[in-house]
Enzyme design. Structure first.
Site, PDB file in Angstrom:
ATOM      1  N   GLY A 155       0.820  -1.196   0.000  1.00  0.00           N
ATOM      2  CA  GLY A 155       0.000   0.000   0.000  1.00  0.00           C
ATOM      3  C   GLY A 155       0.856   1.250   0.000  1.00  0.00           C
ATOM      4  O   GLY A 155       2.058   1.217   0.285  1.00  0.00           O
ATOM      5  N   CYS A 156       0.221   2.372  -0.303  1.00  0.00           N
ATOM      6  CA  CYS A 156       0.960   3.633  -0.412  1.00  0.00           C
ATOM      7  C   CYS A 156       1.505   4.090   0.939  1.00  0.00           C
ATOM      8  O   CYS A 156       2.700   4.392   1.066  1.00  0.00           O
ATOM      9  CB  CYS A 156       0.072   4.704  -1.039  1.00  0.00           C
ATOM     10  SG  CYS A 156      -1.569   4.869  -0.288  1.00  0.00           S
ATOM     11  N   TYR A 157       0.660   4.131   1.964  1.00  0.00           N
ATOM     12  CA  TYR A 157       1.147   4.518   3.287  1.00  0.00           C
ATOM     13  C   TYR A 157       2.183   3.530   3.831  1.00  0.00           C
ATOM     14  O   TYR A 157       3.223   3.957   4.360  1.00  0.00           O
ATOM     15  CB  TYR A 157      -0.015   4.626   4.278  1.00  0.00           C
ATOM     16  CG  TYR A 157      -0.935   5.801   4.083  1.00  0.00           C
ATOM     17  CD1 TYR A 157      -0.459   7.113   4.119  1.00  0.00           C
ATOM     18  CD2 TYR A 157      -2.298   5.617   3.896  1.00  0.00           C
ATOM     19  CE1 TYR A 157      -1.315   8.195   3.959  1.00  0.00           C
ATOM     20  CE2 TYR A 157      -3.163   6.684   3.739  1.00  0.00           C
ATOM     21  CZ  TYR A 157      -2.672   7.973   3.769  1.00  0.00           C
ATOM     22  OH  TYR A 157      -3.522   9.039   3.615  1.00  0.00           O
TER      23      TYR A 157
END
Length: 352
Positions: A155-157
């Protein structure tokens, strides 16, 4: 492997799908052979994303219409909960022996099926593949990615949190029980579907926290950090929505272990990423900005001494659609297929 590989993108009508097309169109070893978007099947890709109208691309189709005998590599950019059966059918089907897949959804990121069920609200439907999937944080898991047939793109985070934290935890430089991650993302992280919370008037001229204490990227971050130290790690993680299109800034508050400070942490990160093409540790006193990575696969990390002795603040920026999604997926593909890792990803950030 032939000179070029035929690639299919499932879910090509979303933001991550469009980024995959934009980046892969200039990849010298890739032919875009199939683009799927079930609700837009039969439409030209340019009608969905006019900014890519100059490319010679296949018409959008359904997944069922793809000639899988001609496909070598698959990017799955479909929402979580939809990919398990699709990927299972592909890998267990007549062409599964030759296919390699990078899944950009959350469906194969969490190793424990019960953790997945707790956070995503339904049982995992491809548990055996979940066990097999390799977590695609490229700089950390490169060796395992190279031999995988299914990679779960982070995921991005979690990408922006784990890249600075894992080397520090492995080196014992920070207290694993005192990690606070304050992260801010552009609105594209919410996807392209129409949602009230993503409307211009809802996002513009303001900032707000969301998923406070309940965001699904929390257990993904904790999974990676726990593996780094060999014991459970719990973090405080709060994401915020910013009135911008792209970018993530993670500000991470840490307690250094005895004898360590911002200088030793910066030195450790610089050494860990000295030979990496996409991760850069900025000089002392420099604070990374999201505009300095926009449109690129680069990550910038800054390390700052807090005014409170023993505490350190780390900042990390990335483009959530590139290194936080499609760019890292292509980086994983390059590793999986034995291509140079930077192939198709060497474009510099857009500025201003």
């Amino acid at each position: 492997m032939s000179e070029r590989v035929n690639v299919a993108i499932l879910g090509a009508s979303g933001y991550t799908g469009a980024e995959l097309v934009r980046l892969l169109a200039r990849h010298p070893r890739v032919t875009l052979a199939a683009l799927t978007a079930n609700r837009k099947a039969g439409q030209a890709f340019a009608s969905v994303f006019p900014h890519l109208g100059g490319l010679d691309l296949p018409v959008l189709s359904t997944i069922e219409a793809v000639d899988w005998s001609a496909i070598d590599f698959v990017f799955c950019a479909l929402p979580h909960g939809t990919t398990q059966t699709i990927i299972g059918d592909l890998l267990n089907g007549p062409h599964g022996g030759r296919l390699r897949i990078a899944d950009l959804s959350a469906d194969f990121r969490l190793a424990d099926p019960m953790v997945y069920q707790t956070w995503y609200g339904h049982a995992h439907e491809a548990v055996e593949l979940q066990k097999e999937a390799v977590y695609g944080l490229t700089e950390i898991n490169r060796a395992a990615i190279a031999t995988a047939r299914l990679v779960a793109v982070p995921g991005c985070y979690p990408t922006s949190a784990q890249l600075p934290l894992i080397p520090l935890l492995r080196a014992g430089l920070i207290d694993p029980d005192a990690i606070i991650i304050d992260a801010k993302s552009g609105a594209s992280g919410a996807g392209r579907d129409a949602k009230e919370g993503s409307l211009h008037c809802e996002v513009s001229e303001g900032i707000h926290a969301y998923g406070v204490g309940t965001h699904r990227h929390g257990p993904e971050i904790e999974q990676g950090l726990s593996l780094a130290v060999g014991r459970p790690v719990a973090v405080t993680f709060t994401p915020h929505l910013m009135p911008m299109n792209r970018g993530i800034l993670s500000t991470i508050y840490l307690r250094a272990t005895a004898g360590n400070d911002a200088t030793t942490l910066r030195q450790a990160l610089s050494a860990a990423y000295a030979d990496e093409a996409f991760v850069r540790v900025v000089p002392e006193g420099v604070s990374p900005h999201t505009r300095h990575v926009r449109g690129s696969n680069f990550v910038l990390i800054g390390v700052h001494a807090d005014r409170v002795p023993g505490r350190v603040i780390v900042t990390c920026v990335e483009d959530n659609l590139v290194k936080g999604a499609s760019g890292q997926a292509i980086q994983d593909m390059n590793v999986m297929l034995g291509f140079p890792e930077t192939l198709g990803l060497d474009q510099q950030p857009l500025f201003p």
